[in-house]
Design an enzyme around this catalytic site. Structure first.
Site, PDB file in Angstrom:
ATOM      1  CE  LYS A   1      -3.981  -2.184   0.432  1.00  0.00           C
ATOM      2  NZ  LYS A   1      -3.529  -3.406  -0.235  1.00  0.00           N
ATOM      3  CG  ASP A   2      -0.390   4.508  -2.474  1.00  0.00           C
ATOM      4  OD1 ASP A   2       0.180   5.146  -3.365  1.00  0.00           O
ATOM      5  OD2 ASP A   2      -1.297   3.687  -2.685  1.00  0.00           O
ATOM      6  NE  ARG A   3       7.562   7.037   3.812  1.00  0.00           N
ATOM      7  CZ  ARG A   3       8.796   7.498   3.885  1.00  0.00           C
ATOM      8  NH1 ARG A   3       9.610   7.361   2.853  1.00  0.00           N
ATOM      9  NH2 ARG A   3       9.232   8.092   4.966  1.00  0.00           N
TER      10      ARG A   3
END
Length: 416
Positions: free
Chosen positions: A82-84
């Site tokens: 998942k996106d940071r």
């Protein structure tokens, strides 16, 4: 070259003007909620937790949890990265014996809530993700422009299913180039690019610049910061073996494969863009196309069939009813190749890159990629949107696994 310049080579499908603006100004502007496969709750050997994280990438969060819990990070399973720069919710599995330890962990910007017992979660054990995204710095015309773009793309069958910039790197857009060099067997230049490419905007860039200029491994080991752990692993292994090939093979498998996957993704994006450029339909099958089955908005990429003169009308009827989708190639040694005009375009792209699909077989075994097919268009499920005064546009939608919200927003924003 940053990701905006890199992405400018890929054509938009919609012709209406975008809304501009910025995403991810604050982590709370980009919320991702994972929808897992129900089967992750079958079994008793693992404890399933809902992991909420803010400003952490998935791998770093997993490693921190493992370190604090006294277990190996390999014993923690998850379905996807998942996106940071976001607030994300996803499910992880830990050995049942570590349940209480994990439950009692206190880590900044990480929350863990026990859900149930179940199985070890592997990559791909999810249906997709729900998104809530704020686009800031837009004017009051943003709602009408969003409506126009979304309406146009609804008529055209959906949004181009480009792989997002996360696949290639945001500041250092090099992952696909490293992959191309690995496919050519040029491990030395692949290492030089992975270690030495620098943007001038990231911590550690000075050390990378020195390595790019000198190739001095000892100096790099002194200068590369500890957080560049994969780079340091590569350098240590090269010092031990004198082989960049062996050095790459010492990397964790998911990291090793990032480069090949990025190059596959680049070639797929190129195919979608070229199809738009040449006026070939994305929402209508041509003879020779390979089509994937779709059920309730979810593509089943392992269920494909070839379009022929005999079945083309039947297939296009399925596409019109959202039960099938035209696909593009994820090149690999076992990829099902298109024929006719679409097959010619696939061959043209490979020739321009100086490659054959057999190159994917000749990679070292852990990197070898069979390839597959991916739908050219995606229809976000349940998309709603609205303008929030003094904040911006808010979009909510669901996407199947492997589909990028940033690519959906790119068509609406027209920012790169």
């Amino acid at each position: 070259m940053d990701y905006r310049e890199f992405f400018s080579q890929f054509r938009y499908l919609s012709e209406r003007p975008g809304i501009g603006g910025r995403i991810k100004v604050y982590p709370e502007d980009f919320v991702v909620i994972e929808d897992p496969l129900p089967s992750i709750l079958e079994g008793r050997k693992h404890a399933i937790f809902l992991l909420k994280k803010r400003n952490w990438d998935t791998m770093s969060a997993v490693k921190e949890i493992a370190k604090r819990a006294g277990i190996s990070h390999r014993d923690i399973g998850f379905a996807g990265t998942k996106d940071r720069h976001a607030v994300t919710y996803q499910y992880i599995s830990v050995p049942a014996g570590a349940k209480e330890t994990v439950e009692n962990l206190r880590i900044r910007d990480i929350e863990l809530r026990f859900v149930s017992y179940g199985r070890f979660i592997k990559l791909g054990h999810l249906l997709g993700n729900r998104f809530r995204v704020i686009v800031r710095d837009v004017d009051e015309n943003a709602f009408e422009r969003s409506r126009d773009v979304i309406g146009e793309l609804r008529v055209k069958g959906g949004f181009p299913n480009y792989f997002g910039y996360q696949r290639f790197g945001e500041k250092r857009v090099t992952n696909h180039l490293v992959g191309k060099l690995l496919l050519r067997g040029d491990f030395e230049n692949a290492a030089r690019l992975f270690l030495g490419a620098h943007s001038g905007e990231m911590e550690g860039d000075e050390a990378r610049k020195h390595f790019w200029e000198t190739g001095d491994v000892e100096r790099a080991l002194e200068e590369f910061p500890n957080f560049l752990r994969y780079e340091r692993t590569l350098l240590y292994r090269y010092r031990e073996t004198g082989s960049w090939r062996k050095a790459f093979l010492s990397l964790p498998l998911p990291i090793m494969r990032i480069f090949i996957h990025a190059y596959q993704s680049y070639l797929f994006n190129l195919y979608v863009s070229r199809r738009i450029e040449e006026g070939l339909p994305l929402n209508e099958a041509l003879v020779g196309d390979i089509v994937v089955q779709v059920k309730e908005g979810i593509p089943y990429r392992d269920r494909t069939y070839r379009v022929t003169e005999t079945n083309i009308d039947f297939v296009n009827e399925k596409i019109r009813h959202g039960q099938a989708a035209v696909s593009g190639p994820l090149f690999g040694f076992a990829v099902r190749r298109a024929g006719g005009i679409p097959g010619g375009l696939e061959e043209e792209i490979l020739e321009e890159e100086g490659l054959t699909v057999d190159a994917f077989r000749k990679l070292p075994k852990p990197m070898a990629e069979p390839g597959g097919r991916r739908e050219l268009l995606i229809r976000p499920i349940g998309m709603t949107y609205g303008y929030i005064p003094e904040t911006g546009m808010c979009f909510r939608f669901f996407l199947p696994k492997g589909v990028y919200a940033t690519s959906v927003l790119r068509e609406i924003m027209k920012d790169h």
